[in-house]
Design a protein around this motif. Sequence first.
Motif, PDB file in Angstrom:
ATOM      1  N   ALA A   1     128.381  22.499  84.663  1.00 59.11           N
ATOM      2  CA  ALA A   1     129.838  21.782  85.646  1.00 59.11           C
ATOM      3  C   ALA A   1     129.827  21.896  86.743  1.00 59.11           C
ATOM      4  N   LEU A   2     129.539  23.250  87.469  1.00 56.62           N
ATOM      5  CA  LEU A   2     129.281  22.841  88.783  1.00 56.62           C
ATOM      6  C   LEU A   2     128.529  22.336  89.638  1.00 56.62           C
ATOM      7  N   LYS A   3     127.228  22.420  88.821  1.00 52.56           N
ATOM      8  CA  LYS A   3     125.897  21.351  89.247  1.00 52.56           C
ATOM      9  C   LYS A   3     125.999  20.526  89.391  1.00 52.56           C
ATOM     10  N   ILE A   4     127.034  19.583  88.697  1.00 49.85           N
ATOM     11  CA  ILE A   4     127.230  18.053  88.468  1.00 49.85           C
ATOM     12  C   ILE A   4     128.163  17.607  89.211  1.00 49.85           C
ATOM     13  N   LYS A   5     129.148  18.326  89.035  1.00 49.91           N
ATOM     14  CA  LYS A   5     129.731  18.606  90.588  1.00 49.91           C
ATOM     15  C   LYS A   5     129.558  18.417  92.225  1.00 49.91           C
ATOM     16  N   GLU A   6     128.253  19.549  92.239  1.00 51.91           N
ATOM     17  CA  GLU A   6     127.114  19.317  93.598  1.00 51.91           C
ATOM     18  C   GLU A   6     126.882  18.004  93.833  1.00 51.91           C
ATOM     19  N   GLU A   7     126.108  17.897  92.415  1.00 51.02           N
ATOM     20  CA  GLU A   7     125.348  16.447  92.630  1.00 51.02           C
ATOM     21  C   GLU A   7     125.230  15.035  92.927  1.00 51.02           C
ATOM     22  N   VAL A   8     126.591  14.991  92.108  1.00 51.54           N
ATOM     23  CA  VAL A   8     127.422  13.836  92.187  1.00 51.54           C
ATOM     24  C   VAL A   8     127.965  13.821  93.279  1.00 51.54           C
ATOM     25  N   GLU A   9     128.620  14.361  93.881  1.00 53.83           N
ATOM     26  CA  GLU A   9     128.586  14.511  95.280  1.00 53.83           C
ATOM     27  C   GLU A   9     128.305  14.269  96.716  1.00 53.83           C
TER      28      GLU A   9
END
Length: 377
Positions: A110-118
């Motif tokens: 989930a934190l990786k998804i957050k990083e990628e979309v940001e």
Amino acid sequence: MGMSLTVTPEPRDRMNKRLPIPFSTQLPEIIRNNYGKWIDRRLHGNGIIEHISETGDKVFTVKVGLPPNSRVSIDTLEKFIEIADKYGLGVVRATRGMNLEFITDSLDKALKIKEEVEKLGFPVGGWGASLWHITSCTAYLTCTTAVVDAPSITQVLYNHLKPFFTGEEKLPAKLMIFVAGCPNVCGGTLAGDIVIVGHYGQAPRPDPERIKFCLPTSAEALKKAVPDVAAVCPVGAIKVFGKPDGSVGIEVDERKCIACSRCKNVCDYFDWDPSKIGVAIFVGGKTSNTGTGPRLPYKVIPWLPVNPPEYREIVAAVRKIIDIWRREANPGERLGDFIDRISIDEFMNKLGAPRTRHNRCEEISWNFGVRQFVTYM
């Protein structure tokens, strides 16, 4: 998208009336197996929520803010799909608030998804005591009845209010904002915390030549039915009548008219002064079934000017409404509940909004706010 899902039947199967397909067949396996068994949830920051099942299984949802009206390019959609396949369960979910939710099975992912979309420029947030969304209709992009450009107003508001979405600035409770290009309010619902509605700001004037295409052909024909152009008026401001020469006339009572534009929905042949176009602002509505339950909002500002591209008056009014609420509300108190606690009269006094016949008083004041809200910014 990364996992095997039941596909939509072939056309020949549709003819055999095998629809609808149970939606559960298209859910990721972990969600399908735990359907109805979720017993708890936990927030991780402002945009990641952990769902916990009685079986011990967990899923994590990442909420991503999208551009106004959720309009993104194919290239962006493909990048979202790549992220969902690589770090998620191969699915994404569009919300009614026009955000996008990624679902995965671990906090690290989930934190990786957050990083990628940001990295792509999209903020993550919108849960808990924060701005959940600013929802917009399409307005001029596709609509024939739009009065103001709702998507551009939405974008400007997001530019100013983004910290409330990401959680950098705190709010007393959830906040939902809706921007509608006309009084049809296709931009979501009138029952929102703050609702901005475009309207013409004056009574319409029938085009003397072309309005006849929306009227009965003769006074005799008028006796058989009330024409739609008059029937749709919610306040009875439009009068259609027979003339002595047998033709049909039309009049609009400017004192009754509320500038809702319902008449334009059934007849294009009305004219408005572009300089009178503006927005009304409603506050305190909600659709929640918790607390005091669902409720409609108060109209506190009957008219503000629409001045693109900055929309300074609109932004300032919204900011002032939020600031009053943030400063004086109790923790967890929605905007409408706060207004009811202190009274709508006291809230309008704090807002500096004069009472008019368009927000529960007798005097009319179309020009309210132009000077006050510019200086407030």
